[in-house]
Design a protein around this motif. Sequence first.
Motif, short mmCIF file in Angstrom:
data_model
loop_
_atom_site.label_atom_id
_atom_site.label_comp_id
_atom_site.label_asym_id
_atom_site.label_seq_id
_atom_site.Cartn_x
_atom_site.Cartn_y
_atom_site.Cartn_z
N LEU A 1 8.49 -15.65 -38.02
CA LEU A 1 7.86 -15.84 -36.73
C LEU A 1 8.70 -15.30 -35.59
O LEU A 1 8.17 -14.74 -34.64
N SER A 2 9.99 -15.47 -35.70
CA SER A 2 10.77 -14.96 -34.56
C SER A 2 10.78 -13.44 -34.56
O SER A 2 10.83 -12.83 -33.50
N LEU B 1 9.87 -24.66 -34.89
CA LEU B 1 10.11 -24.85 -36.32
C LEU B 1 11.55 -25.30 -36.58
O LEU B 1 11.87 -25.75 -37.66
N ARG C 1 8.77 -8.55 -29.59
CA ARG C 1 7.72 -7.55 -29.53
C ARG C 1 8.20 -6.12 -29.72
O ARG C 1 7.57 -5.32 -30.42
N THR D 1 7.44 -19.76 -29.62
CA THR D 1 6.67 -20.65 -30.49
C THR D 1 7.48 -20.98 -31.74
O THR D 1 7.40 -22.08 -32.25
N SER D 2 8.26 -20.01 -32.18
CA SER D 2 8.99 -20.25 -33.42
C SER D 2 10.14 -21.24 -33.20
O SER D 2 10.65 -21.81 -34.15
N GLU E 1 7.92 -12.41 -32.73
CA GLU E 1 8.02 -12.65 -31.29
C GLU E 1 8.82 -11.58 -30.55
O GLU E 1 8.64 -11.40 -29.35
#
Lengths: 343, 343
Positions: A255-256, B240, A261, B236-237, A259
């Motif tokens: 997920l990171s 976690l 981008r 968002t990550s 992120e």
Amino acid sequence: MAMDDRKMRILQAIIDDYILTGVPVGSRTISKKYDMGLSSATIRNEMSDLEELGFLDQPHVSAGRIPSAKAYRLYVDTLLQTGRIPNDSAETVRSHFAGRIHQMEDVIDHAAQMISSLTHYTAVVLSPKGEQPRIHTIQLVPVSSETALVVIVTDQGMVRDSVIRVGGQMDSDTLYAISRSLTEELRGTTLTEACERMPVIAERISGNDRMLQELYGFLNEDQNAPRRGHMAVGGTSNMLAYPEYSDVDKARNFLSLMETRDKLADIIRGSGGMSFTVRIGPETGVPEMADCSIVTAAYSSRGGQQGTIGVIGPTRMQYSKVLSILNIIGHQLTDMFTGEENE
Amino acid sequence: MAMDDRKMRILQAIIDDYILTGVPVGSRTISKKYDMGLSSATIRNEMSDLEELGFLDQPHVSAGRIPSAKAYRLYVDTLLQTGRIPNDSAETVRSHFAGRIHQMEDVIDHAAQMISSLTHYTAVVLSPKGEQPRIHTIQLVPVSSETALVVIVTDQGMVRDSVIRVGGQMDSDTLYAISRSLTEELRGTTLTEACERMPVIAERISGNDRMLQELYGFLNEDQNAPRRGHMAVGGTSNMLAYPEYSDVDKARNFLSLMETRDKLADIIRGSGGMSFTVRIGPETGVPEMADCSIVTAAYSSRGGQQGTIGVIGPTRMQYSKVLSILNIIGHQLTDMFTGEENE
DNA sequence: GTTAGCACTCGAAGGTGACGAGTGCTAACA
DNA sequence: TGTTAGCACTCGTCACCTTCGAGTGCTAAC
């Protein structure tokens, strides 16, 4: 020992089953579920060979086998060669895009949304990008008595804008006159060239130093930070549904990465504009993605610019479905960006 | 039995400890780590009282206590009352925003990035939004022989644009003339009003039916789909990393909520423009967020429009730090949007 | 009112054994 | 020579148990 037809069929079955279930597959499963007309023992022998050939891995002695990256590669290559990319959900896609959408950003966001919901993987869509665009028109629009909006339309129909301060009061007509001169001077130049030419222009349109300086600032900034364009990511949370990511640490890493981008854009764009690319596991060149695959497809907008759509999923991805969906949506985007918004 | 000073101090210590560790805290911990001058037995009695008062929950008999939503509420209220919002990282923030950034979208993306990296929670930034903006200028910019870019500048300095087709060939001057008429007719009207007035205008500027129709389409679309503005989500990550989300299912729920942008925007904006809002657990009104807290702050842009910045984290959030950071960044944004880009 | 002491609870962690899926090998068979 | 049945073996999973310890509530003493 070499690959023969039977080995191939068995490998195919193993890959299919593993893609479906995500669980190491054993010899019995193959012999029963996929009627090969062979006993599990025979399958076992063949599997042993396939492992030796590097197509199968064994997580531990008493588990079944799982396909290696090499196996997926073979699988995908035959898929691409035979060219049978099924046309599953073409209708759904078309109807989704039917409503007229004005803004390119919206189209791109939509596309990412759609790809991720159709595939259940993570989708990335990058806006078209080609050689440095050339200026088609510059126009100044009054915003307040002291500020104006500078709008630059490029030859590819893209728009860049920014608010700048103009020194002193300027009415709409004055701004328009300046716009005309600027357009005349700069049409056909790239942003870089435009920057270089600014000093010359400053002489001709004198008395607006403040404004020209700000304009220069904007051009320069835009040129140096080469607008990575718009990027949309959809369905990142989809990945958590796969057992591959039931480990929270892995999930967080993934997920990171999604992120950051810029990095992500580089990775996706790394495919280099081929119409279809499939990178499997280590082939992605990204350590964090060692057990992911990336499938990308190109679409074009007018002026021959290339955009990219991509899907990121576990290596045991439903390649055929994904390729099909990217195929459809790629075409749809090409249609939209070359047809509808074109002259 | 009522709340007294000692109970208050003990509760404070429990909250502090739980925020720090995320583990239920026992009586011994409090008596040793925070020197209260009381034995664990006494603390136990007080804790028992605090539980009865509804400030503490006990996950199970043999674990320590954890603060309830009611406790956090009390905690946050005193925090807000005493107004001692520390000014931690003001300098970092300021220097980050020092580089001139032209595009509002960039500023917002940046802000989200920064908030999440400072707080280690999830950050959401919403662009300013107020009453329906009024048209300040309409300008048509030639894109190709058949299409033009319509740019609408609102009285709040926001820009909306779209490419439309113009019937027949139109040169720059013609488009400018039309722009002037349109601006004259529509300045000061809202998009809705502008839509209504289009038929009248169509009579005056006749012979351009195609263009006016497209223009109408654009206005209408923009007005009906009230641009939720730009929204940026960062980190968002990060979530976690907290043990609260080591359960993959929970994590997935949270993440997919973060992905449904519209819903998220509603939730964040739900704070209703107060300068600071803290919603704890159930107070969020979102079942998926039963064990999250949402802290928001407002910032303003010119024209009195309100934007929102927010942080989403576990209920055991470092409220004081978060409030401080939102405070700083809120001010910074207000400065940027009212000062720098203003006249 | 405070504290020491103690019995009690209950989750976490670690150990154990049954179970079963799957393998490799061997020998028999067509 | 390829295929298959059979069997011993491996090893992860699961259920179950025990131990350990943190923490509690209660009682009695200070």
